[in-house]
Design a protein around this motif. Structure first.
Motif, PDB file in Angstrom:
ATOM      1  N   ALA A  62      -4.517   3.509   5.256  1.00 45.59           N
ATOM      2  CA  ALA A  62      -4.562   2.213   4.564  1.00 45.59           C
ATOM      3  C   ALA A  62      -3.340   1.381   4.909  1.00 45.59           C
ATOM      4  O   ALA A  62      -3.437   0.163   5.106  1.00 45.59           O
ATOM      5  CB  ALA A  62      -4.659   2.417   3.054  1.00 45.59           C
ATOM      6  N   GLN A  63      -2.195   2.024   4.996  1.00 51.93           N
ATOM      7  CA  GLN A  63      -0.978   1.293   5.359  1.00 51.93           C
ATOM      8  C   GLN A  63      -1.074   0.748   6.782  1.00 51.93           C
ATOM      9  O   GLN A  63      -0.696  -0.390   7.042  1.00 51.93           O
ATOM     10  CB  GLN A  63       0.250   2.189   5.215  1.00 51.93           C
ATOM     11  CG  GLN A  63       0.551   2.541   3.778  1.00 51.93           C
ATOM     12  CD  GLN A  63       1.860   3.292   3.641  1.00 51.93           C
ATOM     13  OE1 GLN A  63       2.775   3.125   4.425  1.00 51.93           O
ATOM     14  NE2 GLN A  63       1.939   4.127   2.621  1.00 51.93           N
ATOM     15  N   ILE A  64      -1.604   1.554   7.680  1.00 51.82           N
ATOM     16  CA  ILE A  64      -1.798   1.090   9.056  1.00 51.82           C
ATOM     17  C   ILE A  64      -2.813  -0.054   9.065  1.00 51.82           C
ATOM     18  O   ILE A  64      -2.609  -1.078   9.736  1.00 51.82           O
ATOM     19  CB  ILE A  64      -2.251   2.245   9.967  1.00 51.82           C
ATOM     20  CG1 ILE A  64      -1.136   3.288  10.090  1.00 51.82           C
ATOM     21  CG2 ILE A  64      -2.661   1.723  11.344  1.00 51.82           C
ATOM     22  CD1 ILE A  64      -1.583   4.617  10.686  1.00 51.82           C
ATOM     23  N   ALA A  65      -3.885   0.092   8.312  1.00 56.32           N
ATOM     24  CA  ALA A  65      -4.941  -0.934   8.275  1.00 56.32           C
ATOM     25  C   ALA A  65      -4.423  -2.269   7.752  1.00 56.32           C
ATOM     26  O   ALA A  65      -4.770  -3.317   8.310  1.00 56.32           O
ATOM     27  CB  ALA A  65      -6.120  -0.449   7.429  1.00 56.32           C
ATOM     28  N   VAL A  66      -3.608  -2.270   6.699  1.00 53.77           N
ATOM     29  CA  VAL A  66      -3.086  -3.552   6.212  1.00 53.77           C
ATOM     30  C   VAL A  66      -2.239  -4.209   7.296  1.00 53.77           C
ATOM     31  O   VAL A  66      -2.259  -5.436   7.455  1.00 53.77           O
ATOM     32  CB  VAL A  66      -2.327  -3.451   4.868  1.00 53.77           C
ATOM     33  CG1 VAL A  66      -3.212  -2.936   3.764  1.00 53.77           C
ATOM     34  CG2 VAL A  66      -1.058  -2.661   4.966  1.00 53.77           C
ATOM     35  N   ASN A  67      -1.536  -3.412   8.077  1.00 53.77           N
ATOM     36  CA  ASN A  67      -0.742  -3.974   9.166  1.00 53.77           C
ATOM     37  C   ASN A  67      -1.611  -4.408  10.342  1.00 53.77           C
ATOM     38  O   ASN A  67      -1.296  -5.382  11.029  1.00 53.77           O
ATOM     39  CB  ASN A  67       0.340  -2.992   9.609  1.00 53.77           C
ATOM     40  CG  ASN A  67       1.472  -2.933   8.609  1.00 53.77           C
ATOM     41  OD1 ASN A  67       1.724  -3.893   7.891  1.00 53.77           O
ATOM     42  ND2 ASN A  67       2.161  -1.815   8.561  1.00 53.77           N
ATOM     43  N   GLN A  68      -2.726  -3.738  10.570  1.00 54.55           N
ATOM     44  CA  GLN A  68      -3.656  -4.188  11.613  1.00 54.55           C
ATOM     45  C   GLN A  68      -4.238  -5.555  11.239  1.00 54.55           C
ATOM     46  O   GLN A  68      -4.415  -6.411  12.102  1.00 54.55           O
ATOM     47  CB  GLN A  68      -4.759  -3.150  11.820  1.00 54.55           C
ATOM     48  CG  GLN A  68      -4.248  -1.907  12.508  1.00 54.55           C
ATOM     49  CD  GLN A  68      -5.247  -0.766  12.545  1.00 54.55           C
ATOM     50  OE1 GLN A  68      -6.024  -0.578  11.605  1.00 54.55           O
ATOM     51  NE2 GLN A  68      -5.225   0.001  13.626  1.00 54.55           N
ATOM     52  N   VAL A  69      -4.507  -5.762   9.964  1.00 53.37           N
ATOM     53  CA  VAL A  69      -4.987  -7.066   9.507  1.00 53.37           C
ATOM     54  C   VAL A  69      -3.932  -8.132   9.794  1.00 53.37           C
ATOM     55  O   VAL A  69      -4.252  -9.211  10.312  1.00 53.37           O
ATOM     56  CB  VAL A  69      -5.354  -7.032   8.008  1.00 53.37           C
ATOM     57  CG1 VAL A  69      -5.569  -8.438   7.454  1.00 53.37           C
ATOM     58  CG2 VAL A  69      -6.593  -6.170   7.789  1.00 53.37           C
ATOM     59  N   VAL A  70      -2.687  -7.854   9.473  1.00 52.94           N
ATOM     60  CA  VAL A  70      -1.613  -8.823   9.727  1.00 52.94           C
ATOM     61  C   VAL A  70      -1.518  -9.130  11.221  1.00 52.94           C
ATOM     62  O   VAL A  70      -1.420 -10.299  11.618  1.00 52.94           O
ATOM     63  CB  VAL A  70      -0.254  -8.317   9.191  1.00 52.94           C
ATOM     64  CG1 VAL A  70       0.879  -9.214   9.652  1.00 52.94           C
ATOM     65  CG2 VAL A  70      -0.276  -8.224   7.673  1.00 52.94           C
ATOM     66  N   LEU A  71      -1.561  -8.101  12.044  1.00 53.74           N
ATOM     67  CA  LEU A  71      -1.487  -8.321  13.493  1.00 53.74           C
ATOM     68  C   LEU A  71      -2.665  -9.155  13.991  1.00 53.74           C
ATOM     69  O   LEU A  71      -2.497 -10.058  14.807  1.00 53.74           O
ATOM     70  CB  LEU A  71      -1.426  -6.980  14.228  1.00 53.74           C
ATOM     71  CG  LEU A  71      -0.055  -6.316  14.186  1.00 53.74           C
ATOM     72  CD1 LEU A  71      -0.161  -4.820  14.460  1.00 53.74           C
ATOM     73  CD2 LEU A  71       0.888  -6.986  15.177  1.00 53.74           C
ATOM     74  N   ALA A 118       0.802  -1.229   0.000  1.00 52.40           N
ATOM     75  CA  ALA A 118       0.000   0.000   0.000  1.00 52.40           C
ATOM     76  C   ALA A 118       0.836   1.280   0.000  1.00 52.40           C
ATOM     77  O   ALA A 118       0.380   2.302   0.497  1.00 52.40           O
ATOM     78  CB  ALA A 118      -0.920  -0.022   1.220  1.00 52.40           C
ATOM     79  N   ARG A 119       2.023   1.266  -0.571  1.00 52.50           N
ATOM     80  CA  ARG A 119       2.893   2.448  -0.462  1.00 52.50           C
ATOM     81  C   ARG A 119       2.310   3.712  -1.085  1.00 52.50           C
ATOM     82  O   ARG A 119       2.611   4.809  -0.640  1.00 52.50           O
ATOM     83  CB  ARG A 119       4.283   2.171  -1.000  1.00 52.50           C
ATOM     84  CG  ARG A 119       4.416   2.141  -2.494  1.00 52.50           C
ATOM     85  CD  ARG A 119       5.885   2.007  -2.908  1.00 52.50           C
ATOM     86  NE  ARG A 119       5.998   1.399  -4.208  1.00 52.50           N
ATOM     87  CZ  ARG A 119       6.225   0.109  -4.417  1.00 52.50           C
ATOM     88  NH1 ARG A 119       6.352  -0.700  -3.391  1.00 52.50           N
ATOM     89  NH2 ARG A 119       6.308  -0.359  -5.632  1.00 52.50           N
ATOM     90  N   SER A 120       1.455   3.598  -2.073  1.00 50.34           N
ATOM     91  CA  SER A 120       0.872   4.788  -2.696  1.00 50.34           C
ATOM     92  C   SER A 120      -0.465   5.177  -2.061  1.00 50.34           C
ATOM     93  O   SER A 120      -1.109   6.117  -2.506  1.00 50.34           O
ATOM     94  CB  SER A 120       0.685   4.559  -4.194  1.00 50.34           C
ATOM     95  OG  SER A 120      -0.249   3.518  -4.410  1.00 50.34           O
TER      96      SER A 120
END
Length: 133
Positions: free
Chosen positions: A23-32, A16-18
């Protein structure tokens, strides 16, 4: 913890770099969430076969500004994981995908939010894992 920061940073960068920082935080919340909220399991979760298309196929981050944002997103997600005083941008999701793809697995999921170019989901057969402490 350093390993978790690196893995989450790489995930935010390549997934999600762009996108907006949320959104970047959210993709990492999903991983966590998928790692059972255990930072020691984050890298293993990211490296699980067929979870993230970038794993094993891309090189080092080249865009320095995007890499700094991705590192920030990783640290914020880890803060959220430890204190839960930061918004759960993923809205309880345990899956996500970019809007331009249509994965088969999404048919059995409930879309809970969209941030930028990413849709976030959780399985309709379960209640989302709460982000509340």
């Amino acid at each position: 913890m350093i390993e978790a920061i690196l893995c989450l940073s790489l995930n935010a960068y390549h997934e999600a770099r762009s996108e907006p920082i949320q959104a970047q935080i959210a993709v990492n919340q999903v991983v966590l969430r998928r790692a059972g909220f255990d930072p020691r399991r984050v890298c293993k979760e990211i490296r699980r076969p067929r979870q993230f298309s970038w794993v094993g196929r891309v090189g080092k981050p080249r865009d320095r500004a995007a890499w700094r944002r991705a590192q920030y997103a990783a640290r914020v997600a880890l803060l959220w994981n430890s204190a839960r005083h930061i918004s759960d941008y993923s809205a309880g999701a345990d899956h996500y995908h970019a809007r331009y793809v249509r994965p088969r697995w999404a048919r059995g999921m409930l879309r809970v939010t969209t941030i930028g170019d990413h849709h976030f989901y959780y399985e309709t057969a379960r209640r989302p894992i709460s982000s509340a402490a």
